[in-house]
Structure formats: C-alpha cells, structure tokens
Design a protein around this motif. Structure first.
Motif, short mmCIF file in Angstrom:
data_model
loop_
_atom_site.label_atom_id
_atom_site.label_comp_id
_atom_site.label_asym_id
_atom_site.label_seq_id
_atom_site.Cartn_x
_atom_site.Cartn_y
_atom_site.Cartn_z
N THR A 99 0.81 -1.21 0.00
CA THR A 99 0.00 0.00 0.00
C THR A 99 0.85 1.26 0.00
OG1 THR A 99 -0.09 0.05 2.41
CG2 THR A 99 -1.84 -1.16 1.27
N ILE A 100 2.15 1.12 -0.08
CA ILE A 100 3.02 2.31 -0.08
C ILE A 100 2.89 3.01 -1.43
CG2 ILE A 100 5.41 3.09 -0.05
CD1 ILE A 100 5.89 1.00 2.14
N ASP A 101 2.55 4.28 -1.36
CA ASP A 101 2.23 5.05 -2.56
C ASP A 101 3.45 5.75 -3.16
OD1 ASP A 101 0.37 6.15 -4.46
OD2 ASP A 101 0.60 8.06 -3.41
N ALA A 102 4.41 6.08 -2.28
CA ALA A 102 5.59 6.82 -2.75
C ALA A 102 6.69 6.67 -1.72
CB ALA A 102 5.25 8.30 -2.94
N VAL A 103 7.90 7.11 -2.10
CA VAL A 103 9.03 7.02 -1.17
C VAL A 103 9.85 8.31 -1.27
CG1 VAL A 103 10.57 5.89 -2.84
CG2 VAL A 103 10.97 5.59 -0.40
N VAL A 104 10.33 8.75 -0.13
CA VAL A 104 11.30 9.85 -0.09
C VAL A 104 12.68 9.22 0.09
CG1 VAL A 104 12.15 11.85 1.19
CG2 VAL A 104 9.67 11.52 0.89
N ILE A 105 13.56 9.48 -0.86
CA ILE A 105 14.94 8.98 -0.76
C ILE A 105 15.83 10.13 -0.29
CG2 ILE A 105 16.92 8.10 -2.06
CD1 ILE A 105 14.97 6.64 -3.87
N THR A 106 16.57 9.87 0.77
CA THR A 106 17.46 10.89 1.29
C THR A 106 18.80 10.26 1.68
OG1 THR A 106 17.59 12.77 2.80
CG2 THR A 106 16.64 10.75 3.69
N THR A 123 3.63 17.21 0.95
CA THR A 123 2.55 18.17 0.66
C THR A 123 2.52 18.51 -0.82
OG1 THR A 123 2.76 19.12 2.87
CG2 THR A 123 1.61 20.44 1.23
N ALA A 124 3.71 18.76 -1.40
CA ALA A 124 3.78 19.09 -2.82
C ALA A 124 3.32 17.93 -3.69
CB ALA A 124 5.22 19.50 -3.18
N TYR A 125 3.65 16.72 -3.26
CA TYR A 125 3.22 15.53 -4.00
C TYR A 125 1.69 15.45 -4.04
CZ TYR A 125 2.31 10.53 -4.84
OH TYR A 125 1.83 9.33 -5.32
N HIS A 126 1.06 15.64 -2.90
CA HIS A 126 -0.40 15.55 -2.84
C HIS A 126 -1.07 16.71 -3.59
CE1 HIS A 126 -0.52 12.04 -0.36
NE2 HIS A 126 0.04 12.61 0.68
N SER A 127 -0.45 17.88 -3.57
CA SER A 127 -1.11 19.05 -4.18
C SER A 127 -0.87 19.14 -5.69
CB SER A 127 -0.65 20.34 -3.50
OG SER A 127 0.74 20.52 -3.66
N THR A 128 0.25 18.60 -6.16
CA THR A 128 0.56 18.73 -7.59
C THR A 128 0.23 17.48 -8.39
OG1 THR A 128 2.84 17.90 -7.39
CG2 THR A 128 2.48 20.27 -7.04
N GLY A 129 0.25 16.32 -7.74
CA GLY A 129 0.04 15.06 -8.46
C GLY A 129 1.22 14.64 -9.32
N LYS A 130 2.33 15.35 -9.19
CA LYS A 130 3.52 15.01 -9.98
C LYS A 130 4.17 13.74 -9.41
CE LYS A 130 3.99 18.75 -12.72
NZ LYS A 130 4.17 18.73 -14.17
N LYS A 148 6.95 8.56 -6.86
CA LYS A 148 5.70 7.79 -6.82
C LYS A 148 6.00 6.30 -7.06
CE LYS A 148 1.01 7.78 -8.65
NZ LYS A 148 -0.01 8.56 -9.37
N HIS A 149 5.12 5.43 -6.54
CA HIS A 149 5.35 3.97 -6.63
C HIS A 149 5.46 3.48 -8.07
CE1 HIS A 149 1.23 2.79 -7.93
NE2 HIS A 149 0.88 3.89 -7.29
N THR A 150 4.87 4.23 -9.02
CA THR A 150 4.95 3.81 -10.42
C THR A 150 6.38 3.83 -10.95
OG1 THR A 150 4.40 6.10 -11.00
CG2 THR A 150 2.59 4.50 -11.03
N LEU A 151 7.28 4.47 -10.21
CA LEU A 151 8.68 4.52 -10.63
C LEU A 151 9.57 3.54 -9.85
CD1 LEU A 151 8.95 8.40 -10.95
CD2 LEU A 151 9.07 6.76 -12.83
N GLU A 172 12.35 14.99 -16.36
CA GLU A 172 12.42 16.36 -15.86
C GLU A 172 11.13 17.16 -16.08
OE1 GLU A 172 15.70 18.33 -17.67
OE2 GLU A 172 15.19 17.69 -19.69
N LYS A 173 10.38 16.83 -17.11
CA LYS A 173 9.14 17.56 -17.36
C LYS A 173 8.03 17.18 -16.39
CE LYS A 173 9.69 18.77 -22.24
NZ LYS A 173 11.15 18.61 -22.26
N GLN A 174 8.23 16.09 -15.66
CA GLN A 174 7.23 15.64 -14.68
C GLN A 174 7.69 15.87 -13.24
OE1 GLN A 174 5.46 11.71 -15.65
NE2 GLN A 174 6.75 11.77 -17.47
N VAL A 175 8.74 16.67 -13.10
CA VAL A 175 9.29 16.94 -11.76
C VAL A 175 8.77 18.28 -11.24
CG1 VAL A 175 11.39 17.36 -10.43
CG2 VAL A 175 11.39 15.64 -12.25
N PHE A 176 8.35 18.28 -9.98
CA PHE A 176 8.05 19.53 -9.28
C PHE A 176 9.14 19.71 -8.24
CE2 PHE A 176 6.09 22.13 -5.96
CZ PHE A 176 5.51 23.14 -6.71
#
Length: 200
Positions: A99-106, A123-130, A148-151, A172-176
C-alpha cells in the motif's frame, strides 16, 4: 500536519566515507551523529516506515546509533555504488507493504535536512500530483527526492553507480521542485565537516 501517510522514507547510509577517512554517518553534529539527526528528522515527519540502508561499517554504526524505531536493511553490495543501496531499500518496501504510494529517498550527510523539508515534499506531491518531487539548491535538482510507486521498478533497475538523479533528469518535465537552499551543503570531506562546525 498529522495526516496518516503511506509514504516511506529510505535513508542511504551505506557508503564507506573514503574521502572522509572515518564513517561520516557517526560524525557528531549538534549533540548527535549525522545519521541520528537524519533518522530523527525522518521519524518526526509524516512518512512511515523509515528504512535505513547500511553497508560499510554497519556493525559499528548499529552499535552507536539508535535505530530501534526504523527498519534496517544491509546492502552487501554497497561498494558497487548508490544504485545498489536504492535497490535494496525499494525491495525492502515491497516486502513491507503493497500500500506504499511513494518514497522519499534521502542521504545521511545533509546536516540541514529537517522533518519540515520531508513534509514539504509530501505536501507538494499531494497538491501537484507530480510523480517526482525534488529539492532544488544551486540550480540542482536532488535529494531528498520523492518518487511515486509507479517509478519503483525503474529505481530497482538503476545501474549500481547511478543515483536517483538519473530518473530526475529522465522525467524532468514531470518533476516539481521545492526550495532547499541549504541542501547544497553535504559532508564528504574533513574540510566540509570543519566548515560546518565553524559556521555553527
């Protein structure tokens, strides 16, 4: 921001710190080690689970850093490069939950990382959908970065010597991006560390 999140964090801390000459994960900074600071920032954010990927000096690090609240993954192939650690981290998430939707890599050597920066990515992920939200500093897009998990499948198949920036560039065109000016400061050498301490 107390929303339940299905976004994980992976902290890459497997390197041998060859340019430093000592494990930079354990360098003292503001009362704790660099890795402990990064772990605490991740735990304080809305993201969970938090996965720490260790490699070189794993036993020494686990004996000195409190990792009881995170999932530790060891990467025996750490010497092959950052891509191998990203792969281990992503694979560990797949066994953790579907059920993990996305990951932050640091990474563990950005002393100015904070839970606020991580939460800003979410917050930016949820607001932009990028599908990719990256931090911007000195005209660079880099870590921490949310995918996002699709990647995930592409993150798993990154070349060993390749970091997450390859996907940032590819899409790069899909990056916020969000601003993180102090993200340019990372600790690779003893000189970097001395400059950090002197500026404190």
């Amino acid at each position: 921001m107390n929303v339940e999140s299905n976004i994980a964090t992976i902290i890459l801390a497997a390197g041998a710190s060859t340019r430093m000459g000592t494990p930079k994960q354990l360098l003292p900074y503001q009362g704790c080690s660099l890795l402990q600071h990064t772990v605490e920032s991740a735990i304080a954010s809305v993201c969970k689970p938090v996965v720490v990927v260790l490699g070189a000096n794993a036993q020494k690090i686990t004996s000195k850093v409190n990792l009881s609240s995170v999932r530790v993954v060891e990467n025996p192939d750490w010497h092959l490069g950052m891509g191998s650690s990203i792969r281990r981290g992503i694979i560990s998430l797949e066994t953790y939950s579907h059920t993990i939707d996305a990951v932050v890599i640091t990474v563990c050597d950005q002393p100015f990382l904070s839970s606020e920066i991580i939460n800003h990515l979410v917050t930016a992920y949820h607001s932009t959908g990028k599908p990719i939200i990256a931090c911007e500093y000195a005209d660079i897009l880099g870590v921490p970065v949310l995918f996002k998990h699709t990647l995930f499948s592409e993150l798993i198949t990154l070349g060993e010597m390749v970091g997450a920036k390859k996907l940032i560039k590819k899409y790069e065109k899909q990056v916020f991006s969000i601003p993180f000016p102090l993200g340019i400061i990372d600790i690779d050498t003893l000189r970097d560390y001395q400059v950090l301490l002197n500026s404190d």
